[in-house]
Design a protein around this motif. Structure first.
Motif, PDB file in Angstrom:
ATOM      1  N   UNK A 103       0.830  -1.197   0.000  1.00 53.18           N
ATOM      2  CA  UNK A 103       0.000   0.000   0.000  1.00 53.18           C
ATOM      3  C   UNK A 103       0.867   1.251   0.000  1.00 53.18           C
ATOM      4  N   UNK A 104       0.396   2.335  -0.598  1.00 57.09           N
ATOM      5  CA  UNK A 104       1.048   3.619  -0.355  1.00 57.09           C
ATOM      6  C   UNK A 104       0.620   4.118   1.025  1.00 57.09           C
ATOM      7  N   UNK A 105       1.432   4.968   1.621  1.00 56.48           N
ATOM      8  CA  UNK A 105       1.095   5.536   2.932  1.00 56.48           C
ATOM      9  C   UNK A 105       0.327   6.839   2.723  1.00 56.48           C
ATOM     10  N   UNK A 106      -0.875   6.886   3.285  1.00 52.35           N
ATOM     11  CA  UNK A 106      -1.702   8.091   3.272  1.00 52.35           C
ATOM     12  C   UNK A 106      -2.025   8.454   4.716  1.00 52.35           C
ATOM     13  N   UNK A 107      -1.706   9.692   5.109  1.00 46.49           N
ATOM     14  CA  UNK A 107      -2.015  10.178   6.457  1.00 46.49           C
ATOM     15  C   UNK A 107      -1.525   9.195   7.520  1.00 46.49           C
ATOM     16  N   UNK A 108      -0.291   8.784   7.374  1.00 51.08           N
ATOM     17  CA  UNK A 108       0.416   7.941   8.355  1.00 51.08           C
ATOM     18  C   UNK A 108      -0.183   6.553   8.517  1.00 51.08           C
ATOM     19  N   UNK A 109      -0.908   6.049   7.504  1.00 50.27           N
ATOM     20  CA  UNK A 109      -1.435   4.699   7.586  1.00 50.27           C
ATOM     21  C   UNK A 109      -1.619   4.151   6.176  1.00 50.27           C
ATOM     22  N   UNK A 110      -2.212   2.933   6.076  1.00 49.16           N
ATOM     23  CA  UNK A 110      -2.488   2.383   4.757  1.00 49.16           C
ATOM     24  C   UNK A 110      -3.590   3.200   4.093  1.00 49.16           C
ATOM     25  N   UNK A 111      -3.715   3.075   2.791  1.00 50.53           N
ATOM     26  CA  UNK A 111      -4.699   3.862   2.063  1.00 50.53           C
ATOM     27  C   UNK A 111      -6.114   3.359   2.344  1.00 50.53           C
ATOM     28  N   UNK A 112      -7.092   4.242   2.143  1.00 45.91           N
ATOM     29  CA  UNK A 112      -8.482   3.847   2.318  1.00 45.91           C
ATOM     30  C   UNK A 112      -8.890   2.754   1.353  1.00 45.91           C
TER      31      UNK A 112
END
Length: 217
Positions: free
Chosen positions: A89-98
């Motif tokens: 996954x890419x990191x979005x907002x310090x977590x996995x993506x939605x």
């Protein structure tokens, strides 16, 4: 010459762009696993990469309606029936993506029981690398999968880097993770794979004995 049925390795890539570094990392992890299985264990391998960007509308529709499309149902089936799984996954907002989370929300919480999984992520900076530990490992623990010891995070500066005297470069981490997955899908215990990767002896030294060795005579 290859024997028995091919092993099925499925990589799930949640990158949004095309091409994406997330897909590239998924491809390299799958290739490393395939190489170890084919060259060292003489096993035939089928690799499939599922790009979630192509299923985004189907995933949203399933979440709203409760019914998967035929394409999404087939993709979920490929994940649950795989011998080994790679999840990137890419990191979005310090977590996995939605998108990544939404897809695995649709997987039954017992469907991955005992399945070996390599978790990996991509991001712009190495500061987000702990997403592998605080977000991805707990997710797959809930799904009852066996998350392998080596996880792989690739920041922008990691591509093309060979590492230094203190850290392994990205290619070395990919090879190590691929080797662990190859061992796991052919019956090697994940714990024993972790021990080899970390260079541990078979003997487990009790904590009290380790502390005793630090006390002055």
């Amino acid at each position: 010459m290859f024997t028995t049925e091919p092993l099925r390795i499925v990589a799930v890539a949640a990158g949004l762009s095309s091409p994406s570094s997330t897909r590239l990392l998924a491809d390299r992890l799958a290739a490393a696993t395939r190489e170890r299985l084919e060259t060292e264990q003489d096993r035939a391998v089928e690799v499939r990469v599922i790009e979630l960007r192509d299923l985004a509308v189907d995933i949203a529709g399933n979440l709203v309606s409760g019914f998967p499309s035929a394409t999404l149902e087939e993709a979920i089936g490929a994940v649950t029936e795989a011998d080994g799984l790679i999840a990137v996954t890419p990191v979005f907002t310090a977590s996995y993506s939605g998108l990544f989370k939404s897809f695995f929300d649709l997987v039954e919480n017992t469907a991955l029981t005992g399945k070996p999984v390599v978790v990996a992520a991509t991001g712009g900076t190495a500061r987000h690398s702990l997403v592998l530990e605080h977000a991805m490992r707990p997710l797959f623990a809930y799904l009852r999968a066996v998350t392998l010891p080596t996880s792989v995070y690739a920041a922008s500066e990691d591509w093309g880097s060979s590492g230094d005297e203190y850290t392994e470069g990205l290619p070395a981490r990919i090879r190590r993770a691929g080797g662990e997955l190859a061992r796991a899908v052919t019956g090697g215990a994940a714990v024993s794979g972790a021990s080899k990767a970390l260079g541990l002896d078979d003997e487990v030294i009790p904590f009290e004995r380790q502390l005793a060795g630090l006390r002055p005579a």
